[in-house]
Design an enzyme around this catalytic site. Structure first.
Site, PDB file in Angstrom:
ATOM      1  N   HIS A 169     -10.112   3.666  -6.484  1.00 43.35           N
ATOM      2  CA  HIS A 169      -9.815   4.373  -5.422  1.00 43.35           C
ATOM      3  C   HIS A 169     -10.156   5.713  -5.168  1.00 43.35           C
ATOM      4  O   HIS A 169     -10.247   6.362  -3.988  1.00 43.35           O
ATOM      5  CB  HIS A 169      -8.263   4.050  -4.848  1.00 43.35           C
ATOM      6  CG  HIS A 169      -7.487   5.280  -5.323  1.00 43.35           C
ATOM      7  ND1 HIS A 169      -6.931   4.948  -6.696  1.00 43.35           N
ATOM      8  CD2 HIS A 169      -6.848   6.238  -5.220  1.00 43.35           C
ATOM      9  CE1 HIS A 169      -6.127   5.983  -7.029  1.00 43.35           C
ATOM     10  NE2 HIS A 169      -5.895   6.947  -6.109  1.00 43.35           N
TER      11      HIS A 169
HETATM   12  C1  UD1 Z   1      -4.326   9.421  -1.579  1.00 45.33           C
HETATM   13  C2  UD1 Z   1      -4.351  10.552  -2.477  1.00 45.33           C
HETATM   14  C3  UD1 Z   1      -4.780  10.237  -3.888  1.00 45.33           C
HETATM   15  C4  UD1 Z   1      -3.978   9.221  -4.285  1.00 45.33           C
HETATM   16  C5  UD1 Z   1      -4.039   8.199  -3.451  1.00 45.33           C
HETATM   17  C6  UD1 Z   1      -2.953   6.870  -4.086  1.00 45.33           C
HETATM   18  C7  UD1 Z   1      -5.132  12.961  -1.258  1.00 45.33           C
HETATM   19  C8  UD1 Z   1      -5.969  13.711  -1.026  1.00 45.33           C
HETATM   20  N1  UD1 Z   1      -5.400  11.805  -1.803  1.00 45.33           N
HETATM   21  O1  UD1 Z   1      -5.658   8.884  -1.652  1.00 45.33           O
HETATM   22  O2  UD1 Z   1      -4.444  11.580  -4.691  1.00 45.33           O
HETATM   23  O3  UD1 Z   1      -4.554   8.948  -5.856  1.00 45.33           O
HETATM   24  O4  UD1 Z   1      -3.564   8.526  -2.255  1.00 45.33           O
HETATM   25  O5  UD1 Z   1      -3.329   5.931  -3.443  1.00 45.33           O
HETATM   26  O6  UD1 Z   1      -3.900  13.272  -0.786  1.00 45.33           O
HETATM   27  N2  UD1 Z   1      -5.891   3.711   4.175  1.00 45.33           N
HETATM   28  C9  UD1 Z   1      -5.582   2.660   4.899  1.00 45.33           C
HETATM   29  N3  UD1 Z   1      -4.155   2.374   5.088  1.00 45.33           N
HETATM   30  C10 UD1 Z   1      -3.442   3.132   4.308  1.00 45.33           C
HETATM   31  C11 UD1 Z   1      -3.613   4.223   3.938  1.00 45.33           C
HETATM   32  C12 UD1 Z   1      -5.002   4.509   3.819  1.00 45.33           C
HETATM   33  O7  UD1 Z   1      -6.293   1.835   5.493  1.00 45.33           O
HETATM   34  O8  UD1 Z   1      -2.269   2.578   4.412  1.00 45.33           O
HETATM   35  C13 UD1 Z   1      -7.550   4.148   4.252  1.00 45.33           C
HETATM   36  C14 UD1 Z   1      -7.834   4.950   5.618  1.00 45.33           C
HETATM   37  O9  UD1 Z   1      -9.127   4.357   5.926  1.00 45.33           O
HETATM   38  C15 UD1 Z   1      -7.941   6.325   4.887  1.00 45.33           C
HETATM   39  C16 UD1 Z   1      -8.470   5.985   3.510  1.00 45.33           C
HETATM   40  O10 UD1 Z   1      -7.527   4.756   3.300  1.00 45.33           O
HETATM   41  O11 UD1 Z   1      -8.864   7.229   5.424  1.00 45.33           O
HETATM   42  C17 UD1 Z   1      -7.853   7.131   2.620  1.00 45.33           C
HETATM   43  O12 UD1 Z   1      -6.356   7.331   2.616  1.00 45.33           O
HETATM   44  P1  UD1 Z   1      -5.957   8.928   2.168  1.00 45.33           P
HETATM   45  O13 UD1 Z   1      -4.353   8.632   2.188  1.00 45.33           O
HETATM   46  O14 UD1 Z   1      -6.775   9.748   3.054  1.00 45.33           O
HETATM   47  O15 UD1 Z   1      -6.411   9.038   0.619  1.00 45.33           O
HETATM   48  P2  UD1 Z   1      -6.472   8.124  -0.521  1.00 45.33           P
HETATM   49  O16 UD1 Z   1      -7.803   7.699  -0.872  1.00 45.33           O
HETATM   50  O17 UD1 Z   1      -5.478   6.933  -0.179  1.00 45.33           O
HETATM   51  N1  UDP Z   2       0.021   0.212  -7.739  1.00 47.85           N
HETATM   52  C1  UDP Z   2       0.543  -0.766  -7.008  1.00 47.85           C
HETATM   53  N2  UDP Z   2      -0.017  -1.888  -6.317  1.00 47.85           N
HETATM   54  C2  UDP Z   2      -1.448  -1.635  -6.358  1.00 47.85           C
HETATM   55  C3  UDP Z   2      -2.138  -0.673  -7.042  1.00 47.85           C
HETATM   56  C4  UDP Z   2      -1.567   0.185  -7.680  1.00 47.85           C
HETATM   57  O1  UDP Z   2       1.760  -1.102  -7.005  1.00 47.85           O
HETATM   58  O2  UDP Z   2      -2.134  -2.639  -5.788  1.00 47.85           O
HETATM   59  C5  UDP Z   2       0.899   1.134  -8.463  1.00 47.85           C
HETATM   60  C6  UDP Z   2       0.471   1.375  -9.799  1.00 47.85           C
HETATM   61  O3  UDP Z   2       1.203   0.636 -10.587  1.00 47.85           O
HETATM   62  C7  UDP Z   2       0.854   2.501  -9.848  1.00 47.85           C
HETATM   63  C8  UDP Z   2       0.725   3.545  -8.443  1.00 47.85           C
HETATM   64  O4  UDP Z   2       0.382   2.453  -7.638  1.00 47.85           O
HETATM   65  O5  UDP Z   2       2.279   2.731 -10.062  1.00 47.85           O
HETATM   66  C9  UDP Z   2      -0.449   4.189  -8.647  1.00 47.85           C
HETATM   67  O6  UDP Z   2      -1.172   4.661  -7.370  1.00 47.85           O
HETATM   68  P1  UDP Z   2      -2.689   4.925  -7.096  1.00 47.85           P
HETATM   69  O7  UDP Z   2      -3.543   4.260  -8.122  1.00 47.85           O
HETATM   70  O8  UDP Z   2      -2.623   4.416  -5.457  1.00 47.85           O
HETATM   71  O9  UDP Z   2      -2.644   6.662  -7.233  1.00 47.85           O
HETATM   72  P2  UDP Z   2      -2.764   7.431  -8.459  1.00 47.85           P
HETATM   73  O10 UDP Z   2      -1.831   7.171  -9.603  1.00 47.85           O
HETATM   74  O11 UDP Z   2      -4.322   7.452  -8.915  1.00 47.85           O
HETATM   75  O12 UDP Z   2      -2.543   8.878  -7.637  1.00 47.85           O
END
Ligand code: UD1
Ligand code: UDP
Length: 384
Positions: free
Chosen positions: A218
């Site tokens: 991601h």
């Molecule tokens: C964010 C965090 C990242 C973390 C990740 C965990 C920042 C800058 N990034 O990244 O550090 O590792 O969360 O998962 O804060 N979207 C949906 N539904 C949702 C959420 C997101 O469709 O419920 C899609 C949207 O298109 C959105 C994109 O995902 O634009 C990115 O979401 P965003 O929260 O901006 O960043 P992440 O890549 O999730």
């Molecule tokens: N995770 C989850 N379901 C998924 C993918 C990840 O519960 O389908 C959990 C995972 O076990 C971990 C956390 O989400 O505890 C990690 O989040 P993510 O990878 O979104 O973000 P990051 O840790 O890189 O910030």
């Protein structure tokens, strides 16, 4: 003592479960926790599922900021968090990790002198093109109590000029830094047994008795860069000729795969027998998958660590990591988005799984330690 906890993105919601559980069990008469959900993640399977499954109290506030550019998203959060802090007047704000929700909490609280507790402090990738690196540096330098999950995090803070003797009264100009272990280690140990009782994802995904590689993806530099995304997807498709690959797909990744990759490749990816693509799974399902996988391949910070907790080799789809200890032990390898390196490393680990997983994430009781320090510091400051 009153604390305001900020959650917003998936990993923060999961982390928050660790502290909330101990507050509920041991501090219910002494600590009131007000939970603020920024709404950064909002899909049921990126947010509410964790609140329900992990026993986190329903948030007292939801700012519903949703997705937007970094500036807009963070600005909306700052505005909402400031308003709540002014109303609630907490003794501390508790911030987890390094997301935009963390950054917004740090900016809002430090401007109005609410002491910040940063959980998962001190981590550095030394790559400022990562949005998370900026968020964590800002948050650490606005914090009053900093809890590091690893010694590397503790040493990074010392190098950046933080005093680590914890002498004298604490405040934003004299913060206290504690090395305490990882709250996600607490959670993984605790919920691992719960998972076995409550979910059966192996059955649900028809994985019983089948070896498989668990993959998550991601990070924006992987999903939003066509060449990198294509290279990782090619590696997954190649690997699926040798073993089953399970891929719970972050919504960002699903969107970018459809947007950036050739249509025929997308069709092949979603219709290859040995590739099981699902929506994001719950945390209990995720740790069950991690426990049963032969190998984990990921660019997630949390998933890298969990693979280590469950003694699984990890192929890290990044050029660097904040969790340097797991690479040093040989249990994880950085492969960036290099298709050949991904495949070679997977094959190597599948043939010769690592056996050395020394304890680097504490004793599984980081939350107890943090709450003890928080109450101690608060009592020292508050006259009888
Ligand atoms: C964010 C965090 C990242 C973390 C990740 C965990 C920042 C800058 N990034 O990244 O550090 O590792 O969360 O998962 O804060 N979207 C949906 N539904 C949702 C959420 C997101 O469709 O419920 C899609 C949207 O298109 C959105 C994109 O995902 O634009 C990115 O979401 P965003 O929260 O901006 O960043 P992440 O890549 O999730
Ligand atoms: N995770 C989850 N379901 C998924 C993918 C990840 O519960 O389908 C959990 C995972 O076990 C971990 C956390 O989400 O505890 C990690 O989040 P993510 O990878 O979104 O973000 P990051 O840790 O890189 O910030």
């Amino acid at each position: 003592m009153k604390i305001v906890t900020i959650i917003g993105a998936r990993p923060q919601i999961i982390k928050a479960a660790g502290l909330s559980r101990i507050i509920h069990e041991h501090y219910a008469d002494r600590i009131r926790e007000v939970i603020v959900h920024t709404g950064q993640h909002y899909d049921e399977n990126m947010s509410q599922v964790f609140i329900n499954e992990l026993g986190i109290p329903q948030p007292d506030y939801n700012l519903h900021v949703g997705s937007a550019s970094h500036g807009i998203q963070t600005a909306r959060m700052i505005e909402g968090i400031e308003r709540i802090l002014l109303d609630e007047k907490p003794d501390y704000i508790v911030l987890y990790g390094d997301t935009n929700s963390t950054l917004a909490g740090a900016v809002a609280a430090s401007k109005i002198q609410v002491p910040i507790v940063h959980i998962e402090a001190g981590l550095r990738s030394f790559n400022k093109s990562m949005p998370e690196e900026i968020n964590r540096i800002v948050c650490d330098h606005c914090s009053t109590l900093l809890f590091t999950p690893t010694l590397a995090g503790f040493e990074n803070l010392a190098r950046e000029g933080f005093k680590t003797d914890n002498d004298g009264p604490y405040n934003i100009d004299n913060p206290k830094v504690f090395h305490c272990g990882d709250i996600m280690y607490d959670n993984s140990l605790y919920f691992s047994t719960v998972a076995d009782q409550k979910v059966d994802v192996l059955k649900r995904l028809d994985l019983e008795g089948k070896p498989f590689v668990l993959t998550t993806l991601h990070r924006n530099n992987n999903t939003d860069d066509k060449l990198r995304l294509n290279s990782i997807v090619e590696a997954v498709m190649e690997l699926s000729k040798e073993t089953v690959v399970v891929l719970p797909l972050h919504p960002r990744t699903r969107k970018m795969i459809n947007q950036l990759l050739d249509e025929d490749k997308v069709v092949r990816l979603f219709h290859t027998d040995n590739i099981i693509i699902t929506d994001p799974v719950s945390f209990l399902e995720m740790i069950q998958l991690e426990k049963h996988a032969s190998l984990v391949m990921t660019d997630s910070g949390g998933v890298q660590k969990e693979s280590y907790f469950f003694k699984k080799p990890c192929v890290i789809l990044r050029p660097e990591t904040e969790w340097v200890e797991i690479v040093k032990t040989g249990a994880a390898t950085l492969v960036d988005a290099d298709q050949d390196k991904i495949l070679q490393t997977c094959r190597h680990y599948l043939q010769q799984p690592p056996v050395n997983f020394p304890e680097v994430f504490g004793d599984g009781h980081a939350a107890e330690f943090m709450l003890e320090q928080m109450t101690q510091c608060h009592n020292d400051k508050t006259p009888d």
